[in-house]
Write a protein that holds these residues in place. Structure first.
Motif, mmCIF file in Angstrom:
data_model
loop_
_atom_site.group_PDB
_atom_site.id
_atom_site.type_symbol
_atom_site.label_atom_id
_atom_site.label_comp_id
_atom_site.label_asym_id
_atom_site.label_seq_id
_atom_site.Cartn_x
_atom_site.Cartn_y
_atom_site.Cartn_z
ATOM 1 N N MET A 36 -4.922 1.794 -1.653
ATOM 2 C CA MET A 36 -4.603 0.700 -0.748
ATOM 3 C C MET A 36 -5.833 -0.162 -0.485
ATOM 4 O O MET A 36 -5.757 -1.395 -0.449
ATOM 5 N N GLU A 37 -6.984 0.490 -0.331
ATOM 6 C CA GLU A 37 -8.222 -0.235 -0.062
ATOM 7 C C GLU A 37 -8.638 -1.085 -1.265
ATOM 8 O O GLU A 37 -9.080 -2.233 -1.105
ATOM 9 N N ARG A 38 -8.484 -0.540 -2.466
ATOM 10 C CA ARG A 38 -8.812 -1.305 -3.671
ATOM 11 C C ARG A 38 -7.863 -2.478 -3.843
ATOM 12 O O ARG A 38 -8.268 -3.581 -4.233
ATOM 13 N N GLN A 39 -6.598 -2.243 -3.553
ATOM 14 C CA GLN A 39 -5.609 -3.295 -3.693
ATOM 15 C C GLN A 39 -5.925 -4.467 -2.759
ATOM 16 O O GLN A 39 -5.846 -5.633 -3.151
ATOM 17 N N LEU A 40 -6.288 -4.141 -1.537
ATOM 18 C CA LEU A 40 -6.616 -5.177 -0.567
ATOM 19 C C LEU A 40 -7.872 -5.929 -0.982
ATOM 20 O O LEU A 40 -7.962 -7.161 -0.826
ATOM 21 N N SER A 41 -8.852 -5.222 -1.524
ATOM 22 C CA SER A 41 -10.070 -5.875 -2.019
ATOM 23 C C SER A 41 -9.726 -6.893 -3.098
ATOM 24 O O SER A 41 -10.220 -8.027 -3.088
ATOM 25 N N ASP A 42 -8.868 -6.492 -4.051
ATOM 26 C CA ASP A 42 -8.481 -7.409 -5.121
ATOM 27 C C ASP A 42 -7.768 -8.640 -4.569
ATOM 28 O O ASP A 42 -7.992 -9.768 -5.041
ATOM 29 N N LEU A 43 -6.914 -8.438 -3.576
ATOM 30 C CA LEU A 43 -6.196 -9.572 -2.984
ATOM 31 C C LEU A 43 -7.158 -10.545 -2.330
ATOM 32 O O LEU A 43 -7.089 -11.764 -2.559
ATOM 33 N N LEU A 44 -8.067 -10.044 -1.527
ATOM 34 C CA LEU A 44 -8.969 -10.927 -0.781
ATOM 35 C C LEU A 44 -9.919 -11.660 -1.712
ATOM 36 O O LEU A 44 -10.171 -12.864 -1.547
ATOM 37 N N LEU A 45 -10.453 -10.954 -2.709
ATOM 38 C CA LEU A 45 -11.343 -11.616 -3.666
ATOM 39 C C LEU A 45 -10.568 -12.628 -4.502
ATOM 40 O O LEU A 45 -11.101 -13.698 -4.849
ATOM 41 N N GLY A 46 -9.312 -12.317 -4.816
ATOM 42 C CA GLY A 46 -8.485 -13.268 -5.553
ATOM 43 C C GLY A 46 -8.186 -14.521 -4.749
ATOM 44 O O GLY A 46 -8.202 -15.637 -5.289
ATOM 45 N N LEU A 47 -7.919 -14.362 -3.462
ATOM 46 C CA LEU A 47 -7.689 -15.528 -2.609
ATOM 47 C C LEU A 47 -8.939 -16.386 -2.517
ATOM 48 O O LEU A 47 -8.869 -17.617 -2.526
ATOM 49 N N ARG A 48 -10.105 -15.738 -2.429
ATOM 50 C CA ARG A 48 -11.359 -16.493 -2.403
ATOM 51 C C ARG A 48 -11.541 -17.260 -3.709
ATOM 52 O O ARG A 48 -11.991 -18.410 -3.704
ATOM 53 N N VAL A 379 -1.947 -11.703 -6.624
ATOM 54 C CA VAL A 379 -2.628 -12.693 -5.781
ATOM 55 C C VAL A 379 -1.816 -13.978 -5.718
ATOM 56 O O VAL A 379 -1.618 -14.566 -4.638
ATOM 57 N N ASN A 380 -1.325 -14.434 -6.856
ATOM 58 C CA ASN A 380 -0.558 -15.681 -6.885
ATOM 59 C C ASN A 380 0.734 -15.571 -6.084
ATOM 60 O O ASN A 380 1.152 -16.546 -5.427
ATOM 61 N N GLU A 381 1.382 -14.411 -6.120
ATOM 62 C CA GLU A 381 2.614 -14.247 -5.345
ATOM 63 C C GLU A 381 2.316 -14.252 -3.852
ATOM 64 O O GLU A 381 3.111 -14.784 -3.059
ATOM 65 N N HIS A 382 1.188 -13.682 -3.439
ATOM 66 C CA HIS A 382 0.796 -13.775 -2.030
ATOM 67 C C HIS A 382 0.476 -15.223 -1.662
ATOM 68 O O HIS A 382 0.874 -15.704 -0.583
ATOM 69 N N HIS A 383 -0.244 -15.915 -2.531
ATOM 70 C CA HIS A 383 -0.552 -17.329 -2.272
ATOM 71 C C HIS A 383 0.727 -18.127 -2.064
ATOM 72 O O HIS A 383 0.832 -18.929 -1.130
ATOM 73 N N ASP A 384 1.706 -17.925 -2.943
ATOM 74 C CA ASP A 384 2.966 -18.666 -2.826
ATOM 75 C C ASP A 384 3.673 -18.339 -1.514
ATOM 76 O O ASP A 384 4.238 -19.230 -0.860
ATOM 77 N N LEU A 385 3.654 -17.072 -1.112
ATOM 78 C CA LEU A 385 4.270 -16.688 0.150
ATOM 79 C C LEU A 385 3.570 -17.371 1.316
ATOM 80 O O LEU A 385 4.222 -17.942 2.202
ATOM 81 N N TYR A 386 2.233 -17.329 1.332
ATOM 82 C CA TYR A 386 1.483 -17.965 2.423
ATOM 83 C C TYR A 386 1.762 -19.462 2.472
ATOM 84 O O TYR A 386 1.909 -20.043 3.555
ATOM 85 N N ALA A 387 1.819 -20.097 1.290
ATOM 86 C CA ALA A 387 2.072 -21.536 1.253
ATOM 87 C C ALA A 387 3.451 -21.864 1.817
ATOM 88 O O ALA A 387 3.620 -22.848 2.551
ATOM 89 N N ARG A 388 4.446 -21.035 1.481
ATOM 90 C CA ARG A 388 5.793 -21.275 2.030
ATOM 91 C C ARG A 388 5.798 -21.098 3.544
ATOM 92 O O ARG A 388 6.429 -21.882 4.269
ATOM 93 N N LEU A 389 5.100 -20.070 4.034
ATOM 94 C CA LEU A 389 5.062 -19.861 5.480
ATOM 95 C C LEU A 389 4.365 -21.012 6.184
ATOM 96 O O LEU A 389 4.830 -21.470 7.233
#
Length: 395
Positions: A36-48, A379-389
């Motif tokens: 879970m910690e690695r997954q979150l790291s990848d998400l945050l670095l990907g968003l950056r 990362v892209n799917e999270h980005h799309d979700l955030y953009a829709r919100l």
């Protein structure tokens, strides 16, 4: 509605989606140890990497110092869980109220302040709570912790009623819908992602050979990798029992647990000299590099990131059809769907040992299957979700 009005709204939504996002991530810990910690790291670095501004509110954050992530530490103990969990829920809620920027996503229902997104990696209402040690005190603490987690999850979701609940697999999404029916329409699935560059076949052959030599694994032996803690749930016992029925294999165990207890089992089965204990490691990719197959007879998983990492590393997979895994493994093509019966696991290990071509074909097929679950997609799917919100809030 007139067409010009529709066009105006669509253009406005497009402009909203194109702008950089402010995202605040709330978690207990972020870093290279733990799926879970690695997954979150990848998400945050990907968003950056996409140009978004990221704020982290957590106990610990082991991201690269040049990541550009703004980190606000929550001063809270990491253990015992019965103390650490409610402490963080209170201190983290205060920190979120003071430090939040933009959309706020929490990993788990771990704070009571208003959230936009809650990511569910493990549905506490369903997932088993297994003690990693067999002492009465430890088992009692695990039971108390399980009650706290279930109560905290119910309280956190009801208090926040987030705009979206992101589940890491469709299996977890079904569990959340069942136990939180009032929030069912807010549940979405975004599968975990795998760094397919870090986890790749033959990427670190020399280092893997050195590690193999340092552990005293004979060159003639094949290596089965078992990665994970909570060994009772994840099936280390049937893996060791299968080893006793599969000559020619060495089992490398990466993770934490009651090592003395399982080492004794291995000795009783006369395979103690064929088990290697790595303990917790922040370089799990190297474990896959030295292996010839991956085995995980787990009773319950929500996604099993390690199975996907092993697949990306080009290993034949032997895993139970739990959430995530059943979507990944095509039995007989990229691995074998197994149960927790040692004789069946051993049969598949023997088949792989007898046929190097089968190992190679399954490993290549596993790699191809894992490519559909890349970190960039996640990362892209999270980005799309955030953009829709954000577009919904702006509209």
């Amino acid at each position: 509605m007139a067409p010009t009005q529709v066009d105006t709204r669509q253009q406005h939504a497009g402009r909203v989606q194109d702008r950089p996002l402010d995202v605040t991530s709330v978690a207990h810990d972020i870093g290279p140890v733990g799926g879970m910690e690695r997954q979150l790291s990848d998400l945050l670095l990907g968003l950056r990497a996409l140009g978004h501004r990221v704020t982290v509110i957590s106990r610990t954050c082991a991201l690269p110092p040049d990541s550009g992530v703004v980190f606000h530490r929550v001063r809270a103990p990491g253990r015992p869980f019965a103390l650490a969990y409610p402490w963080f829920m209170l201190a983290g809620s205060i920190a979120v109220r003071r430090r939040r920027r933009g959309l706020v996503q929490a990993t788990g229902a771990i704070v009571l302040d208003r959230l936009d997104v809650v990511a569910i990696h493990y549905c506490q209402q369903v997932g088993p709570a297994n003690a990693s040690r067999s002492t009465p005190l430890f088992r009692s603490h695990v039971r108390v912790a399980a009650v706290l987690k279930r109560l905290g999850e119910r309280l956190g979701l009801r208090a926040n009623r987030p705009a979206a609940i992101v589940c890491v697999s469709e299996g977890v999404a079904e569990e959340v819908r069942e136990h939180s029916p009032a929030l069912a329409r807010r549940v979405v699935t975004i599968n975990n992602g795998v760094d397919t560059r870090t986890f790749a076949p033959g990427a670190r052959t020399a280092e893997a050979r050195e590690l193999r030599d340092s552990m005293g694994i004979p060159q003639s032996s094949l290596v089965a990798a078992f990665v994970g803690s909570e060994w009772k749930r994840k099936g280390l016992e049937p893996a060791i029992r299968a080893l006793a029925l599969a000559p020619g294999w060495t089992l490398v165990v990466a993770g934490a647990g009651a090592q003395a207890e399982y080492a004794q089992l291995a000795e009783e089965l006369q395979v103690g000299d064929r088990v290697r204990w790595l303990g917790l490691t922040s370089d799990v990719a190297l474990v896959y590099q030295l292996a010839d197959a991956f085995v995980l007879p787990s009773a319950y998983e929500t996604f099993s990131l390690v199975t996907f990492e092993a697949a990306a590393s080009g290993l034949p997979l032997l895993a139970t059809p739990v959430s995530g895994v059943r979507e990944l493994i095509e039995h007989g093509e990229n691995g074998f769907l197994i149960d927790r019966e040692p004789t069946r696991i051993a049969g598949f290990l023997r088949a792989l040992a007898d046929d190097p071509g089968l190992r190679a074909r399954m490993g290549s097929a596993a790699r191809e299957s894992a490519l559909a679950y890349s970190s960039s997609r996640m990362v892209n799917e999270h980005h799309d979700l955030y953009a829709r919100l954000r577009a919904a809030l702006a509209g």
